[in-house]
Design an enzyme around this catalytic site. Structure first.
Site, mmCIF file in Angstrom:
data_model
loop_
_atom_site.group_PDB
_atom_site.id
_atom_site.type_symbol
_atom_site.label_atom_id
_atom_site.label_comp_id
_atom_site.label_asym_id
_atom_site.label_seq_id
_atom_site.Cartn_x
_atom_site.Cartn_y
_atom_site.Cartn_z
ATOM 1 N N LYS A 13 -8.933 -14.547 2.430
ATOM 2 C CA LYS A 13 -7.603 -15.156 2.459
ATOM 3 C C LYS A 13 -7.206 -15.538 3.885
ATOM 4 O O LYS A 13 -6.052 -15.841 4.160
ATOM 5 C CB LYS A 13 -6.568 -14.222 1.831
ATOM 6 C CG LYS A 13 -6.799 -14.038 0.333
ATOM 7 C CD LYS A 13 -5.578 -13.577 -0.424
ATOM 8 C CE LYS A 13 -5.871 -13.588 -1.919
ATOM 9 N NZ LYS A 13 -4.890 -12.814 -2.684
ATOM 10 N N ILE A 38 -2.694 5.023 4.040
ATOM 11 C CA ILE A 38 -1.768 5.408 2.969
ATOM 12 C C ILE A 38 -2.529 5.715 1.672
ATOM 13 O O ILE A 38 -2.119 6.554 0.878
ATOM 14 C CB ILE A 38 -0.756 4.258 2.706
ATOM 15 C CG1 ILE A 38 -0.081 3.816 4.012
ATOM 16 C CG2 ILE A 38 0.256 4.662 1.653
ATOM 17 C CD1 ILE A 38 0.685 4.876 4.744
ATOM 18 N N GLU A 67 1.035 23.647 3.667
ATOM 19 C CA GLU A 67 0.838 24.089 2.294
ATOM 20 C C GLU A 67 -0.428 24.929 2.211
ATOM 21 O O GLU A 67 -1.163 25.063 3.190
ATOM 22 C CB GLU A 67 0.781 22.893 1.333
ATOM 23 C CG GLU A 67 -0.385 21.952 1.577
ATOM 24 C CD GLU A 67 -0.268 20.635 0.795
ATOM 25 O OE1 GLU A 67 0.840 20.248 0.401
ATOM 26 O OE2 GLU A 67 -1.304 19.998 0.594
ATOM 27 N N TYR A 73 10.602 13.897 3.376
ATOM 28 C CA TYR A 73 11.921 13.306 3.135
ATOM 29 C C TYR A 73 12.962 14.419 3.011
ATOM 30 O O TYR A 73 14.057 14.337 3.557
ATOM 31 C CB TYR A 73 11.944 12.447 1.857
ATOM 32 C CG TYR A 73 10.745 11.539 1.657
ATOM 33 C CD1 TYR A 73 9.958 11.134 2.735
ATOM 34 C CD2 TYR A 73 10.393 11.078 0.389
ATOM 35 C CE1 TYR A 73 8.856 10.306 2.551
ATOM 36 C CE2 TYR A 73 9.296 10.252 0.197
ATOM 37 C CZ TYR A 73 8.522 9.887 1.268
ATOM 38 O OH TYR A 73 7.426 9.082 1.072
ATOM 39 N N GLY A 119 -2.180 -7.469 -1.282
ATOM 40 C CA GLY A 119 -2.146 -6.744 -2.558
ATOM 41 C C GLY A 119 -0.719 -6.314 -2.900
ATOM 42 O O GLY A 119 0.192 -6.460 -2.080
ATOM 43 N N HIS A 145 -2.403 17.961 -4.451
ATOM 44 C CA HIS A 145 -3.196 17.462 -3.330
ATOM 45 C C HIS A 145 -4.613 18.013 -3.407
ATOM 46 O O HIS A 145 -4.809 19.187 -3.712
ATOM 47 C CB HIS A 145 -2.578 17.898 -1.990
ATOM 48 C CG HIS A 145 -1.270 17.227 -1.696
ATOM 49 N ND1 HIS A 145 -0.281 17.821 -0.945
ATOM 50 C CD2 HIS A 145 -0.781 16.023 -2.065
ATOM 51 C CE1 HIS A 145 0.752 16.993 -0.861
ATOM 52 N NE2 HIS A 145 0.478 15.902 -1.528
#
Lengths: 290, 391
Positions: free
Chosen positions: A43, A96, A209, A159, A18, A247
């Site tokens: 596939k 993910i 959080e 990050y 994908g 979230h």
């Protein structure tokens, strides 16, 4: 040393062919991740990014000996994919995918636990062992090798935190984005002891959080079991009650799950708590120079 | 997504969860029609808005004649109802539910939510019906019975027994009825991907029947794709129009009280940015997550939504470029300032991949009210100073 993954880890990608799967698998391979193949039903037998594609996870595991799966399958089918990975003997699934129904993840995690498969995510940036193995969507270049372990519910704060740690002259051993959904895989309670046991890791940054009580549980655990210094930031001190802050799990319900109670619990456990993510780097420097 | 009481009760009825008879009305005439059809002799006229505390706010009233139904419908329809959950601005009542009056002997609370620590649904029941459950949990937690149900085995007899014995329901007939009620409610919770279901009060009538007098339901937004029947119940007039508009562009927006507009990538960093503004003495005007694919169009939309709020005195754009390169975002911001009239100072902090190139682009563009910041703290300080007119 590091935790969970390193340069030798064999990884397959579910949802390999994908758009998202292709883009990020390629980025991971460029980083040095040992991606040995992928799974896309119907596939099987094809080649993609120079790696074999399989119809099922079982086939992929049999042919490649993969132990970790990076999952990019769309939300409606992600629980099925995770359960398939667990059934095929995968040891760690890094999910993910964003927007997975909570009910589906509830079943998927129960089955994964039953089969002894660890999960990270969903709705997370993944896991990275600096300069060795990236399984996820984070920008690899900001993670310099070093002695700080990082656990975060938020992608961009991962990050931000890693960047500050590196700017201060330190580096990252392993960083894990655990995701901010109501039901997630590995969390502080499982990852803290791994970092405690990892000889390379000398300090731990934990970014939490509002919502739920994982940080409170972590505080109790840290107080009794963690000897390495911990720096923490809890996002959402200024968030209004009863509003979901991006979230799915980031919501203060009634008076439970506030940033304040989490910060107080962590402080009481001896954690260096910062009130702004802008202070993470400095705080790490401070605890490591003691 | 939340639904109205009358819609929750439609779902209850579908599953055989007992409720008093009732019908929704959009006008006074319809309200009276509904009341005639129900027969009386007592009716309850209930404002339908997505907020709790309607009774205390004057939105739920008892009528003893058709004339009274008419009077009350006239009073409630079109009123702006203020409750502890609506905020001071209140909510406009556009529908009323006309319901049979019930013979209330006892009031209970029954709810189902996800227990995040146990990672399974938990049924909560209490004899303190009619009170706010948060208050009961704080003051008399021993009065709440909690029964977690492993969904792989579903609602079993022992779950039911734990509930009725916990509540002190001793009559065998009544035990059977209550367990049946709870079991059906659990089925709804699982079948419909419910996030929260709350009945407060659930009443016991004089004849020993249990009825859902109220009904509150919220659904998992991520699962709505498989519930077109629930999606069809969406009442957009109950949702914040800015939040809704933002979501159509893949932006997650929540309006707040302060003066500094925020545009950030990632929910965690967005909250962290608000916290940092607060830390350096400012007040955030909103939460805005532009997501992982910030481009000229989404940034322009973000500016547009932020600037609808007249309180906004400066905007802090805080992007940590990961896979998305900062130079592209910088160009996106410049493009966006051409699409939208940005009349307040915009502080831009771009960090991560290709940040130096991005700084160069912003510098060369030399737009008066676009000010570059070096990091998160610097950006927050500049945004606060700009809001005070000190930059």
């Amino acid at each position: 040393m590091s935790i969970l993954v390193n340069k030798d880890t064999k990884v397959i990608v579910q949802g390999f062919t994908g758009g998202e799967g292709t883009f990020h698998a390629e980025q991971c391979m460029d980083y040095g991740t040992n991606i040995v193949g992928g799974v896309t039903p119907n596939k099987g037998g094809q080649e993609h990014l120079g790696k074999p594609v399989f119809n099922t996870v079982a086939e992929a595991v049999a042919a490649t000996g993969a132990t970790v799966s990076m999952v990019f399958v769309p939300p409606a089918f992600v629980a099925d994919a995770v359960m398939e990975a667990a059934d095929a003997g995968i040891e760690l699934a890094v999910i993910i995918t964003e927007g997975a129904p909570v009910r589906d993840m509830m079943y998927a995690k129960m089955y994964a636990t039953k089969k002894g498969m660890k999960t990270i995510g969903p709705n997370c940036p993944g896991i990275i062992t600096a300069e060795e193995c990236k399984i996820g969507i984070m920008p690899g270049n900001i993670f310099k090798k070093g002695n700080v372990g990082l656990i975060s519910k938020s992608g961009t704060l991962t990050y931000e935190g890693a960047n500050q740690v590196c700017t201060e002259g330190f580096g990252i051993s392993t960083a894990v984005g655990i995701g901010g959904d109501p039901i997630i895989g590995l969390s502080y309670l499982q990852l803290l002891p791994m970092f405690e046991a990892d000889p390379e890791t000398e300090a731990i940054v934990m970014i939490g959080e509002i919502g739920g009580d994982l940080e409170i549980q972590a505080a109790k655990y840290i107080k009794e079991n963690i000897t390495k210094p911990v720096v923490a930031f809890i996002a959402g001190q200024t968030a209004p009650k009863g509003k979901r802050m991006g979230h799915a799990g980031a919501i203060v319900s009634g008076s439970a799950g506030t940033a304040k109670e989490k910060m107080e619990a962590l402080e009481a456990a001896g954690v260096k708590v910062v009130v702004s993510p802008a202070e993470i780097g400095k705080a790490v420097k401070e605890v490591l120079s003691k | 997504m939340n639904v109205h009481e009358y819609q929750a009760k439609q779902i209850f009825a579908e599953y055989g969860v007992p409720t008093p008879k009732g019908k929704v009305a959009h006008s006074v005439e319809e309200a009276v029609e509904n009341a005639k059809e129900l027969g009386g002799p007592i009716w309850v006229v209930k404002a339908q808005i997505h907020a709790g505390g309607r009774g205390l706010g004057g939105g739920v009233k008892l009528a003893k004649s058709l004339d009274e139904v008419k009077e009350l419908a006239e009073e409630i329809l079109g009123m702006t109802l203020v409750t502890h959950q609506t905020g001071p601005e209140g909510k406009l009542v556009q529908k009323v539910y006309i319901e049979d009056g019930a013979d209330i002997k006892d009031e209970y609370y029954l709810g189902i939510v996800l227990d995040r620590a146990k990672e399974m649904p938990v049924i909560m029941a209490s004899t303190e019906g009619g009170m706010e459950i948060e208050k009961v949990a704080e003051e008399t937690p021993e009065k709440i019975v909690k029964v977690a149900v492993d969904p792989t085995i579903g609602f079993q007899g022992f779950h039911g027994r734990e509930l009725v014995f916990g509540l002190g329901i001793t009559d065998k007939q009544e035990q059977r009825k209550f367990i049946d009620f709870a079991s059906k409610l659990f089925k709804i919770y699982m079948d419909k991907d419910v996030e929260l279901i709350e009945i407060n009060p659930l009443i016991r009538t004089g004849s020993g029947d249990f009825l859902a007098l109220d009904g509150k339901m919220g659904f998992d937004d991520s699962a709505l794709f498989r519930h077109p029947d629930i999606e069809a119940m969406r009442d957009i007039s109950e949702e914040d129009s800015d939040e809704r508009e933002a979501s159509e562009y893949g932006l997650s927006y929540i309006s707040l009280d302060g003066e500094i507009g925020c545009m950030v990538n990632g929910a965690g960093l967005a909250m962290g940015t608000m916290d940092t503004i607060n830390y350096v003495g400012g007040t955030p005007a909103n939460f805005l997550d532009v997501g992982g694919k910030a481009n000229a169009e989404t940034v322009a939309k973000g500016f547009e939504i932020i600037l609808k709020n007249p309180k906004v005195k400066s905007i802090f754009v805080n992007i940590f470029g990961g896979i998305v390169r900062c130079d592209r975002i910088a160009n996106g911001i410049l493009e966006a300032t051409k699409l939208v009239d940005v009349h307040v100072p915009v502080i831009v902090r771009l960090d991560g991949t290709n940040a130096p190139e991005a700084a160069e682009i912003l510098k060369n563009a030399n737009i008066d009210n676009v000010i570059a910041a070096t990091d998160l703290l610097d950006g927050a300080k500049k945004a606060v100073a700009a809001a005070k007119g000190e930059l």
